[in-house]
Design a protein around this motif. Structure first.
Motif, mmCIF file in Angstrom:
data_model
loop_
_atom_site.group_PDB
_atom_site.id
_atom_site.type_symbol
_atom_site.label_atom_id
_atom_site.label_comp_id
_atom_site.label_asym_id
_atom_site.label_seq_id
_atom_site.Cartn_x
_atom_site.Cartn_y
_atom_site.Cartn_z
ATOM 1 N N MET A 51 -70.238 19.247 -14.034
ATOM 2 C CA MET A 51 -69.928 20.063 -12.882
ATOM 3 C C MET A 51 -71.233 20.602 -12.287
ATOM 4 O O MET A 51 -72.115 21.062 -13.002
ATOM 5 C CB MET A 51 -69.034 21.219 -13.305
ATOM 6 N N THR A 52 -71.339 20.559 -11.004
ATOM 7 C CA THR A 52 -72.483 21.133 -10.314
ATOM 8 C C THR A 52 -72.286 22.642 -10.200
ATOM 9 O O THR A 52 -71.228 23.104 -9.778
ATOM 10 C CB THR A 52 -72.622 20.523 -8.907
ATOM 11 N N ILE A 53 -73.300 23.364 -10.580
ATOM 12 C CA ILE A 53 -73.247 24.828 -10.504
ATOM 13 C C ILE A 53 -73.915 25.243 -9.203
ATOM 14 O O ILE A 53 -75.098 24.975 -8.999
ATOM 15 C CB ILE A 53 -73.950 25.461 -11.714
ATOM 16 N N THR A 54 -73.145 25.882 -8.340
ATOM 17 C CA THR A 54 -73.703 26.291 -7.046
ATOM 18 C C THR A 54 -74.712 27.424 -7.232
ATOM 19 O O THR A 54 -74.658 28.175 -8.219
ATOM 20 C CB THR A 54 -72.600 26.755 -6.082
ATOM 21 N N ARG A 55 -75.606 27.539 -6.276
ATOM 22 C CA ARG A 55 -76.606 28.606 -6.317
ATOM 23 C C ARG A 55 -75.944 29.973 -6.283
ATOM 24 O O ARG A 55 -76.409 30.918 -6.929
ATOM 25 C CB ARG A 55 -77.571 28.455 -5.153
ATOM 26 N N ALA A 56 -74.862 30.090 -5.531
ATOM 27 C CA ALA A 56 -74.173 31.378 -5.421
ATOM 28 C C ALA A 56 -73.593 31.804 -6.765
ATOM 29 O O ALA A 56 -73.725 32.971 -7.165
ATOM 30 C CB ALA A 56 -73.074 31.304 -4.367
ATOM 31 N N VAL A 57 -72.955 30.878 -7.471
ATOM 32 C CA VAL A 57 -72.376 31.202 -8.782
ATOM 33 C C VAL A 57 -73.490 31.502 -9.775
ATOM 34 O O VAL A 57 -73.402 32.463 -10.553
ATOM 35 C CB VAL A 57 -71.453 30.062 -9.279
ATOM 36 N N ALA A 58 -74.552 30.712 -9.757
ATOM 37 C CA ALA A 58 -75.685 30.958 -10.654
ATOM 38 C C ALA A 58 -76.268 32.345 -10.389
ATOM 39 O O ALA A 58 -76.608 33.069 -11.329
ATOM 40 C CB ALA A 58 -76.745 29.881 -10.468
ATOM 41 N N HIS A 59 -76.355 32.729 -9.129
ATOM 42 C CA HIS A 59 -76.877 34.048 -8.763
ATOM 43 C C HIS A 59 -75.989 35.157 -9.340
ATOM 44 O O HIS A 59 -76.492 36.151 -9.889
ATOM 45 C CB HIS A 59 -76.983 34.162 -7.245
ATOM 46 N N LEU A 60 -74.671 34.997 -9.235
ATOM 47 C CA LEU A 60 -73.745 36.002 -9.777
ATOM 48 C C LEU A 60 -73.883 36.117 -11.294
ATOM 49 O O LEU A 60 -73.846 37.224 -11.849
ATOM 50 C CB LEU A 60 -72.304 35.652 -9.403
ATOM 51 N N HIS A 110 -62.443 31.640 -22.492
ATOM 52 C CA HIS A 110 -62.219 31.827 -21.063
ATOM 53 C C HIS A 110 -63.461 31.409 -20.289
ATOM 54 O O HIS A 110 -64.467 31.034 -20.872
ATOM 55 C CB HIS A 110 -61.891 33.299 -20.769
ATOM 56 N N THR A 111 -63.393 31.524 -18.981
ATOM 57 C CA THR A 111 -64.561 31.224 -18.158
ATOM 58 C C THR A 111 -65.113 32.519 -17.575
ATOM 59 O O THR A 111 -64.415 33.531 -17.511
ATOM 60 C CB THR A 111 -64.207 30.269 -16.997
ATOM 61 N N TYR A 112 -66.367 32.457 -17.177
ATOM 62 C CA TYR A 112 -67.023 33.585 -16.512
ATOM 63 C C TYR A 112 -67.553 33.050 -15.190
ATOM 64 O O TYR A 112 -68.337 32.103 -15.176
ATOM 65 C CB TYR A 112 -68.165 34.121 -17.383
ATOM 66 N N GLU A 113 -67.122 33.627 -14.081
ATOM 67 C CA GLU A 113 -67.485 33.142 -12.742
ATOM 68 C C GLU A 113 -67.196 31.640 -12.636
ATOM 69 O O GLU A 113 -67.961 30.887 -12.070
ATOM 70 C CB GLU A 113 -68.954 33.442 -12.422
ATOM 71 N N SER A 114 -66.097 31.228 -13.231
ATOM 72 C CA SER A 114 -65.585 29.845 -13.246
ATOM 73 C C SER A 114 -66.418 28.893 -14.106
ATOM 74 O O SER A 114 -66.212 27.684 -14.061
ATOM 75 C CB SER A 114 -65.423 29.279 -11.824
ATOM 76 N N LEU A 115 -67.316 29.406 -14.921
ATOM 77 C CA LEU A 115 -68.152 28.564 -15.768
ATOM 78 C C LEU A 115 -67.767 28.698 -17.237
ATOM 79 O O LEU A 115 -67.405 29.775 -17.701
ATOM 80 C CB LEU A 115 -69.630 28.958 -15.627
ATOM 81 N N ARG A 116 -67.876 27.587 -17.959
ATOM 82 C CA ARG A 116 -67.682 27.610 -19.411
ATOM 83 C C ARG A 116 -68.906 28.241 -20.060
ATOM 84 O O ARG A 116 -69.956 28.374 -19.443
ATOM 85 C CB ARG A 116 -67.504 26.184 -19.943
ATOM 86 N N ARG A 117 -68.771 28.584 -21.323
ATOM 87 C CA ARG A 117 -69.868 29.234 -22.054
ATOM 88 C C ARG A 117 -71.154 28.415 -21.982
ATOM 89 O O ARG A 117 -72.229 28.955 -21.711
ATOM 90 C CB ARG A 117 -69.469 29.473 -23.505
ATOM 91 N N SER A 118 -71.074 27.120 -22.207
ATOM 92 C CA SER A 118 -72.278 26.273 -22.183
ATOM 93 C C SER A 118 -72.931 26.264 -20.806
ATOM 94 O O SER A 118 -74.162 26.196 -20.694
ATOM 95 C CB SER A 118 -71.940 24.845 -22.621
ATOM 96 N N GLU A 119 -72.129 26.363 -19.755
ATOM 97 C CA GLU A 119 -72.675 26.380 -18.402
ATOM 98 C C GLU A 119 -73.353 27.717 -18.099
ATOM 99 O O GLU A 119 -74.390 27.750 -17.423
ATOM 100 C CB GLU A 119 -71.578 26.090 -17.385
ATOM 101 N N GLU A 168 -74.819 29.560 -20.368
ATOM 102 C CA GLU A 168 -76.071 29.464 -21.098
ATOM 103 C C GLU A 168 -77.086 28.615 -20.338
ATOM 104 O O GLU A 168 -78.270 28.952 -20.303
ATOM 105 C CB GLU A 168 -75.835 28.887 -22.496
ATOM 106 N N LYS A 169 -76.633 27.528 -19.731
ATOM 107 C CA LYS A 169 -77.534 26.652 -18.983
ATOM 108 C C LYS A 169 -78.141 27.402 -17.790
ATOM 109 O O LYS A 169 -79.337 27.297 -17.548
ATOM 110 C CB LYS A 169 -76.807 25.406 -18.479
ATOM 111 N N VAL A 170 -77.330 28.165 -17.064
ATOM 112 C CA VAL A 170 -77.838 28.939 -15.926
ATOM 113 C C VAL A 170 -78.936 29.885 -16.406
ATOM 114 O O VAL A 170 -80.006 29.983 -15.789
ATOM 115 C CB VAL A 170 -76.716 29.734 -15.237
ATOM 116 N N LEU A 171 -78.689 30.558 -17.505
ATOM 117 C CA LEU A 171 -79.658 31.533 -18.006
ATOM 118 C C LEU A 171 -80.890 30.845 -18.598
ATOM 119 O O LEU A 171 -82.002 31.341 -18.464
ATOM 120 C CB LEU A 171 -78.993 32.455 -19.025
#
Length: 62
Positions: A1-10, A44-53, A55-58
């Motif tokens: 899944m592509t993580i949008t900049r807006a979601v990554a920012h949140l 559950h998800t956080y801002e529509s992301l799974r735990r691994s996603e 972690e990847k953003v961070l």
């Protein structure tokens, strides 16, 4: 899944607020703790992301 900049920012904003509230320093352990806490251990998800996603953003932030 592509993580949008807006979601990554949140996610990053939430992470930094969480660090501040708990008086923690950023780092890999804190990022894992945040991801685990916010996704209720991966249930559950956080801002529509799974735990691994989350972690990847961070991880990509550093």
């Amino acid at each position: 899944m592509t993580i949008t900049r807006a979601v990554a920012h949140l996610v990053k904003q939430g992470y930094h607020a969480w660090l501040h509230a708990l008086g923690l320093a950023p780092g890999p352990d804190a990022a894992r703790m945040f991801a685990d806490t916010m996704t209720d251990g991966g249930q559950h998800t956080y801002e529509s992301l799974r735990r691994s996603e989350v972690e990847k953003v961070l991880r990509d932030e550093s």
